[in-house]
Each structure stands twice: as structure tokens, then as C-alpha cells.
Design an enzyme around this catalytic site. Structure first.
Site, PDB file in Angstrom:
ATOM      1  N   ASP A 121      -6.801  -4.800  -1.863  1.00 59.57           N
ATOM      2  CA  ASP A 121      -5.624  -4.052  -2.239  1.00 59.57           C
ATOM      3  C   ASP A 121      -5.735  -4.618  -4.583  1.00 59.57           C
ATOM      4  OD1 ASP A 121      -3.096  -3.104  -3.051  1.00 59.57           O
ATOM      5  OD2 ASP A 121      -2.960  -2.835  -1.021  1.00 59.57           O
ATOM      6  N   ILE A 122      -5.265  -2.698  -4.845  1.00 53.61           N
ATOM      7  CA  ILE A 122      -4.959  -3.252  -5.834  1.00 53.61           C
ATOM      8  C   ILE A 122      -3.864  -3.760  -6.606  1.00 53.61           C
ATOM      9  CG2 ILE A 122      -7.046  -1.766  -7.037  1.00 53.61           C
ATOM     10  CD1 ILE A 122      -4.759   0.578  -7.226  1.00 53.61           C
ATOM     11  N   HIS A 150      -4.037   2.731   7.391  1.00 54.17           N
ATOM     12  CA  HIS A 150      -4.520   2.013   6.791  1.00 54.17           C
ATOM     13  C   HIS A 150      -3.794   0.303   7.650  1.00 54.17           C
ATOM     14  CE1 HIS A 150      -1.926   2.928   3.465  1.00 54.17           C
ATOM     15  NE2 HIS A 150      -1.294   1.979   3.894  1.00 54.17           N
ATOM     16  N   HIS A 162      -2.715  -3.364   6.168  1.00 53.11           N
ATOM     17  CA  HIS A 162      -2.385  -4.881   5.295  1.00 53.11           C
ATOM     18  C   HIS A 162      -3.368  -6.200   5.721  1.00 53.11           C
ATOM     19  CE1 HIS A 162      -0.817  -2.837   2.152  1.00 53.11           C
ATOM     20  NE2 HIS A 162      -0.151  -1.456   3.387  1.00 53.11           N
TER      21      HIS A 162
HETATM   22  P1  AMP Z   1       0.926   1.645   2.001  1.00 58.23           P
HETATM   23  O1  AMP Z   1       0.944   3.132   1.821  1.00 58.23           O
HETATM   24  O2  AMP Z   1       2.905   1.547   1.707  1.00 58.23           O
HETATM   25  O3  AMP Z   1       1.166   1.019   3.241  1.00 58.23           O
HETATM   26  O4  AMP Z   1       0.669   1.407   0.680  1.00 58.23           O
HETATM   27  C1  AMP Z   1      -0.827   1.579   0.287  1.00 58.23           C
HETATM   28  C2  AMP Z   1      -1.003   0.229   0.063  1.00 58.23           C
HETATM   29  O5  AMP Z   1      -2.905   1.186  -0.842  1.00 58.23           O
HETATM   30  C3  AMP Z   1      -1.043   0.032  -1.902  1.00 58.23           C
HETATM   31  O6  AMP Z   1      -0.844  -1.262  -0.861  1.00 58.23           O
HETATM   32  C4  AMP Z   1      -1.616   0.662  -3.010  1.00 58.23           C
HETATM   33  O7  AMP Z   1      -1.683  -0.627  -3.656  1.00 58.23           O
HETATM   34  C5  AMP Z   1      -2.873   0.652  -2.413  1.00 58.23           C
HETATM   35  N1  AMP Z   1      -4.143   1.152  -3.232  1.00 58.23           N
HETATM   36  C6  AMP Z   1      -3.135   2.299  -3.841  1.00 58.23           C
HETATM   37  N2  AMP Z   1      -4.479   3.056  -4.446  1.00 58.23           N
HETATM   38  C7  AMP Z   1      -5.950   2.271  -3.815  1.00 58.23           C
HETATM   39  C8  AMP Z   1      -7.111   1.660  -4.394  1.00 58.23           C
HETATM   40  N3  AMP Z   1      -7.599   2.632  -5.424  1.00 58.23           N
HETATM   41  N4  AMP Z   1      -7.937   0.635  -3.875  1.00 58.23           N
HETATM   42  C9  AMP Z   1      -7.050  -0.202  -3.598  1.00 58.23           C
HETATM   43  N5  AMP Z   1      -5.906  -0.724  -3.197  1.00 58.23           N
HETATM   44  C10 AMP Z   1      -4.801   0.606  -3.419  1.00 58.23           C
END
Ligand code: AMP
Length: 125
Positions: free
Chosen positions: A29-30, A92, A94
Site C-alpha cells: 500500500d502506498i 481488495h 489489507h
Molecule cells: P480502501 O478502498 O479504503 O480500502 O483504501 C484503498 C487503499 O489503496 C488505500 O490504503 C490506498 O493507500 C491504497 N492505494 C491507492 N492507490 C494505490 C497505488 N497506486 N498503489 C498502492 N496502494 C494504493
């Protein structure tokens, strides 16, 4: 339009990838809440995790379990699972290595070198 995660799957944008098979991919995760914060993503693009056909859901959870065990062995920390999905409309999970400093929603600032070091530590071939 493709989701940002589909663009990662297709190699159109970069990621710190730690694992891939025919139905799933995992990358850092970025905006990590902990060092080693990983996202496990099905290659089939659907919004909510329960939108997945059973076969893809099972493949996703198989990867989540396999990587959780691998991360616990590698880092010596319990792996937490979290499903939110309100920011990116592509299902996704986490994976978060737990330590007592972890706070839901906190973001660590890491350098590209630190991301790459964690990626190499967690990579599962
Ligand atoms: P959520 O939809 O609330 O589960 O969060 C989406 C997650 O995706 C967040 O923690 C972001 O930091 C992560 N995220 C968004 N874009 C990217 C990316 N390009 N690479 C890695 N992680 C990402």
C-alpha cells in the site's frame, strides 16, 4: 474506465509487487499504516469483495491466507486483515503486520528505498 488496481495488474502503473498468480496480485500500500502493509487484489475487477464469483473469492482468500502466514514467519508479527473499499472500487484485502504502535488510519511516510527494502523482504515467489 479501468481501476487503478487494474492498471497495476496490467503493468500500466508501477507498484511494489510481492506476489502474483493467475487470479490474484499483492503489492505494498502506498499509504502504509504499518511497515509491510500489503494489499491483496483479485485480477477480476469488481467493486465489492462479495461481488466476486466464488472461484475468484476463494482464490483471493487463499492468497490472503498464504501471504499472512508468510508475513508472520518473515516479520515475526501477527497479520491483521481489513476490508474497507471506500477509496478504490476494486475489491481488495489489507494485510497489516501488527505491532502495538499501529493505529487505524495512520499513514507512515516511507522513502522509495524503504518501500523497496520491505518489498524484497516480503516477496514470495
Ligand atoms: P480502501 O478502498 O479504503 O480500502 O483504501 C484503498 C487503499 O489503496 C488505500 O490504503 C490506498 O493507500 C491504497 N492505494 C491507492 N492507490 C494505490 C497505488 N497506486 N498503489 C498502492 N496502494 C494504493
Amino acid at each position: 474506465m479501468s481501476s487503478i488496481f487494474t492498471k497495476i495488474i496490467n503493468g500500466e502503473i508501477p507498484s511494489y509487487k510481492i506476489y502474483e498468480d493467475d487470479k490474484t496480485i499483492a503489492f505494498l500500500d502506498i499509504n502504509p499504516e504499518t511497515k509491510g502493509h500489503v494489499l491483496v487484489v483479485p485480477k477480476l475487477e469488481v467493486d465489492k469483495i462479495y461481488d466476486l464469483p466464488d472461484e475468484d473469492f476463494d482464490a483471493l482468500m487463499h492468497t490472503v491466507k498464504k501471504l499472512s502466514i508468510h508475513m508472520e514467519k518473515t516479520l515475526g508479527k501477527r497479520t491483521l486483515w481489513k476490508v474497507i473499499g471506500t477509496d478504490v472500487p476494486h475489491a481488495h484485502v489489507h494485510l497489516l503486520p501488527y505491532d502495538e504502535t499501529w493505529e487505524h488510519g495512520r499513514t507512515l511516510k516511507l522513502t522509495p528505498e524503504e518501500f523497496e527494502e520491505i518489498r524484497q523482504t516480503l516477496e514470495l515467489k
